[in-house]
Design a protein around this motif. Structure first.
Motif, mmCIF file in Angstrom:
data_model
loop_
_atom_site.group_PDB
_atom_site.id
_atom_site.type_symbol
_atom_site.label_atom_id
_atom_site.label_comp_id
_atom_site.label_asym_id
_atom_site.label_seq_id
_atom_site.Cartn_x
_atom_site.Cartn_y
_atom_site.Cartn_z
ATOM 1 N N TYR A 56 -3.352 9.144 -3.703
ATOM 2 C CA TYR A 56 -2.769 7.873 -3.252
ATOM 3 C C TYR A 56 -3.286 7.522 -1.854
ATOM 4 N N TYR A 71 -5.480 4.282 -2.111
ATOM 5 C CA TYR A 71 -4.751 3.078 -1.695
ATOM 6 C C TYR A 71 -4.466 3.064 -0.183
ATOM 7 N N ARG A 91 -2.524 -3.979 -9.280
ATOM 8 C CA ARG A 91 -2.266 -3.019 -8.195
ATOM 9 C C ARG A 91 -3.169 -3.236 -6.982
ATOM 10 N N THR A 92 -4.176 -4.091 -7.111
ATOM 11 C CA THR A 92 -5.089 -4.297 -5.987
ATOM 12 C C THR A 92 -5.290 -5.801 -5.758
#
Ligand code: FAD
Length: 464
Positions: free
Chosen positions: A74, A78, A317-318
Motif C-alpha cells: 500500500y 498508493y 482507485r486512482t
C-alpha cells in the motif's frame, strides 16, 4: 527476463518453506529464469512446474501463497494505507453497466471491465490487454490471453470460476508496448509487487482491472458435475460458459454427443463447499485492492429484481482510472450512477467478513495444525467470540464437504434436488449468521504486523 535479484535459501532452514502453498498465479514460474518453467494443469488447479535442473528452483519473491505484505505494498503503490481495510482505497463507487446491450449481456455482471478494456484499446492508451479465456487449450481449461482488438476483448468477457495463471503472460509482452492486466486479487497484488521491485515487463502494465473475487473452484468441480449428470467419460466437452445468458447467468456445458447442461448460478453454487480453492479460503482481499478498477456484481434486491440485465458495482482507485470512467460515462459508453460506498459495501458484507475475518481465522487454524498459510502483514484488531464460533461451523462444513466421501455422495444426488436445497440452506444460513457476521464489520480496525516477506527461492516439491 525479470530483472529481480533473488537468492537461494537453504531449504532445510528456510522458514518460508513452511508457509508455502500455491495461489496458482504463476508469478514463480514467470520469475524462475528458466524458459521451460510453466504452470501445469492438475485436478486441483494449475501448479508451477520447473524441470529438475540446477535452474529448477521457483522464485517466490512475489508469491501471494507466502503472503504479500499488504501494508508495505500500500505504501509503495498508493503512498499511504487505506482508510478502510475492508474495501481498500476508493476514489468513487458507482453502480451500472456497459450501455451497449450486447456487451452488457456478454459480461459477467454489467460488462464494465470488457467495455473499459475496449475503450483503452480504442483510444490508444494500451496495445494489448491480458484477459482470461475459457476454452484454451481445451474446453474445460482456461488460460491467459493477450487481446489486441476490441472483438478479442469481447470474446473473453465473463467470469471464469477456475484459477487461471495470469502472470506468466507477461513473458509474452513486446518491448515498448503498453498493456492492461485483468486478474483476481492475488494476481493483481503479485503484479504490483513485481512493479514495486522494478520488473521491467510488469512496468509495461499501465492499467490493472479486476473482479471482486469471492470463491473459485477446483477443476475437479466440473468433472464431478459431469459425472453427477451422467455424462460419459468418452463424451468430450466442447464448451463451458460459467455465466451464460441473462444475469446472473447459468453454467452451460456442451458435449460432443449434443448434451447441453444448464444450471442457474444460484444452484451450481452448491459446488462451492465441496470444491472451493484453498486460495479462496485464505485470501484476505475480496475487493481487488490493487486494481485501478475493481468490479463486482451488484447483489441488491433493487437490481436483482429489475430483470433488465446485469448491474455491476464499479470502484475506481486512482485519479487516472477515475478520469477514464468519468469520460466514458460522459460519452454514454457506460451507464453509471454514483453510490454511497457504505451502502455499496453492504451488498457484499457477507463476503467481506468471509475474507477479512474468516480468512484470517482460517489461516491461524491452518498454522495451528502445522499447515502453510499466507501472511499479509496485518490482522484484524478484534474478532468477537461469537464470530470465532461461527467460523468453527463454517470451517467444519468446508472440511467435511471437501473430503472424498462427501464428494462421492454429492456426485450422486441429482442437481434438481441439490441446487434448490443448497440455495435454501445458503439463504437461511445467511439470515441466521448475518447479525454475527456483520457485527463490528463497519469498524474493521487492523493491527499491522508486517512480517517483512523476503525474497525467497524454494523447490517446487515444497508446494502444498
Ligand atoms: C473467481 C471469481 C469469483 C468471483 N466472486 C464474486 C463474488 O463473490 N461477488 C461478486 O460480486 N463478484 C464476484 N466476481 C466478479 C464477477 O463475477 C464479475 O467478474 C465482475 O462483476 C465483473 O463483471 P463485468 O461484467 O464487468 O466483467 P466482464 O466484462 O465480464 O469482464 C471480466 C473480465 O475478467 C476476466 N476474467 C474472468 N475470470 C477471470 C479469472 N478467473 N482470472 C482472471 N481474469 C478473469 C475476463 O477475461 C474478462 O476480461 C467473481 C469473479 C471471479 C472470476
Amino acid at each position: 527476463m525479470a530483472t529481480i535479484t533473488t537468492r537461494r535459501l537453504d531449504n532445510e532452514k528456510d522458514s518460508h518453506m513452511k508457509s508455502a502453498f500455491c495461489a496458482a498465479c504463476g508469478a514463480c514460474a514467470y520469475l524462475s529464469g528458466n524458459p521451460s518453467a510453466h504452470m501445469e494443469p492438475s485436478r486441483d488447479g494449475p501448479r508451477p512446474f520447473v524441470p529438475n535442473t540446477e535452474q529448477g528452483i521457483l522464485d517466490r519473491s512475489a508469491c501471494p501463497g507466502i503472503g504479500i505484505d499488504y501494508p508495505r505494498l500500500y505504501s509503495a503503490h498508493y503512498g499511504r494505507h487505506p482508510e478502510s481495510w475492508l474495501t481498500g482505497i476508493i476514489m468513487k463507487v458507482r453502480t451500472g453497466y456497459a450501455s451497449d446491450s450486447a456487451i452488457r449481456l456478454a459480461g459477467a455482471s454489467g460488462g464494465v471491465i470488457t467495455r473499459v478494456l475496449q475503450y483503452l484499446l480504442e483510444t490508444g492508451r494500451i496495445d494489448g490487454a491480458v484477459v482470461a479465456k475459457q476454452g484454451v487449450p481445451s474446453a474445460m481449461k482456461a488460460s491467459a490471453f493477450i487481446a489486441t482488438t476490441p472483438q478479442e476483448v469481447l470474446d473473453c468477457a465473463g467470469s471464469v470460476y477456475i484459477q487461471v495463471p495470469m502472470i506468466p503472460a507477461l513473458a509474452r509482452f513486446e518491448p515498448g508496448k503498453r498493456y492492461a492486466f485483468v486478474g483476481t486479487p492475488e494476481q493483481t497484488a503479485a503484479l504490483r509487487e513485481l512493479q514495486r521491485r522494478g520488473d521491467a515487463r510488469a512496468r509495461q502494465v499501465e492499467f490493472v482491472l479486476g473482479p471482486y473475487t469471492g470463491t473459485a473452484l477446483s477443476p475437479r468441480a466440473l468433472e464431478y458435475y459431469l459425472r453427477s449428470n451422467h455424462v460419459g467419460k468418452n463424451d468430450v466437452v466442447t464448451s463451458v460458459r460459467w455465466r451464460a445468458g441473462k444475469w446472473p447467468g447459468h453454467l452451460e456445458i456442451r458435449t460432443a454427443s449434443g448434451i447441453v447442461l444448464q444450471s442457474p448460478k444460484v444452484y451450481y453454487n452448491f459446488l462451492i463447499p465441496f470444491f472451493v480453492t484453498e486460495t479462496s479460503l485464505l485470501s484476505r482481499d475480496f475487493c481487488n485492492e490493487f486494481a485501478d478498477l475493481a468490479v463486482g456484481d451488484a447483489w441488491s434486491p433493487k437490481f436483482e429484481n429489475a430483470g433488465e440485465g446485469g448491474v455491476s458495482v464499479v470502484v475506481t482507485r486512482t485519479p487516472e482510472m477515475e478520469a477514464i470512467v468519468s469520460e466514458m460515462s460522459d460519452k454514454g459508453l457506460l451507464t453509471l450512477e454514483e453510490a454511497d460506498p457504505a451502502k455499496a459495501g453492504d451488498m457484499h458484507g457477507h463476503m467481506l467478513d468471509f475474507k477479512k475475518r474468516g480468512g484470517y481465522l482460517r489461516g491461524r487454524m491452518r498454522r495451528f495444525f502445522g499447515r502453510p498459510a499466507p501472511d499479509y502483514g496485518y490482522r484484524p484488531a478484534k474478532i468477537a467470540l461469537s464470530r470465532r464460533l461461527v467460523e468453527g461451523v463454517i470451517s467444519s462444513v468446508f472440511f467435511l464437504c471437501r473430503t472424498a466421501p462427501a464428494r462421492w455422495v454429492v456426485c450422486r444426488i441429482p442437481e434438481r434436488i441439490l441446487g434448490p436445497l443448497f440455495n435454501w440452506i445458503r439463504l437461511r444460513w445467511k439470515a441466521v449468521s448475518r447479525p454475527t457476521k456483520r457485527k463490528g464489520l463497519a469498524k474493521y480496525d487492523v493491527i499491522i504486523t508486517s512480517a517483512a516477506v523476503d525474497n525467497s527461492r524454494i523447490e517446487p516439491s515444497a508446494l502444498k
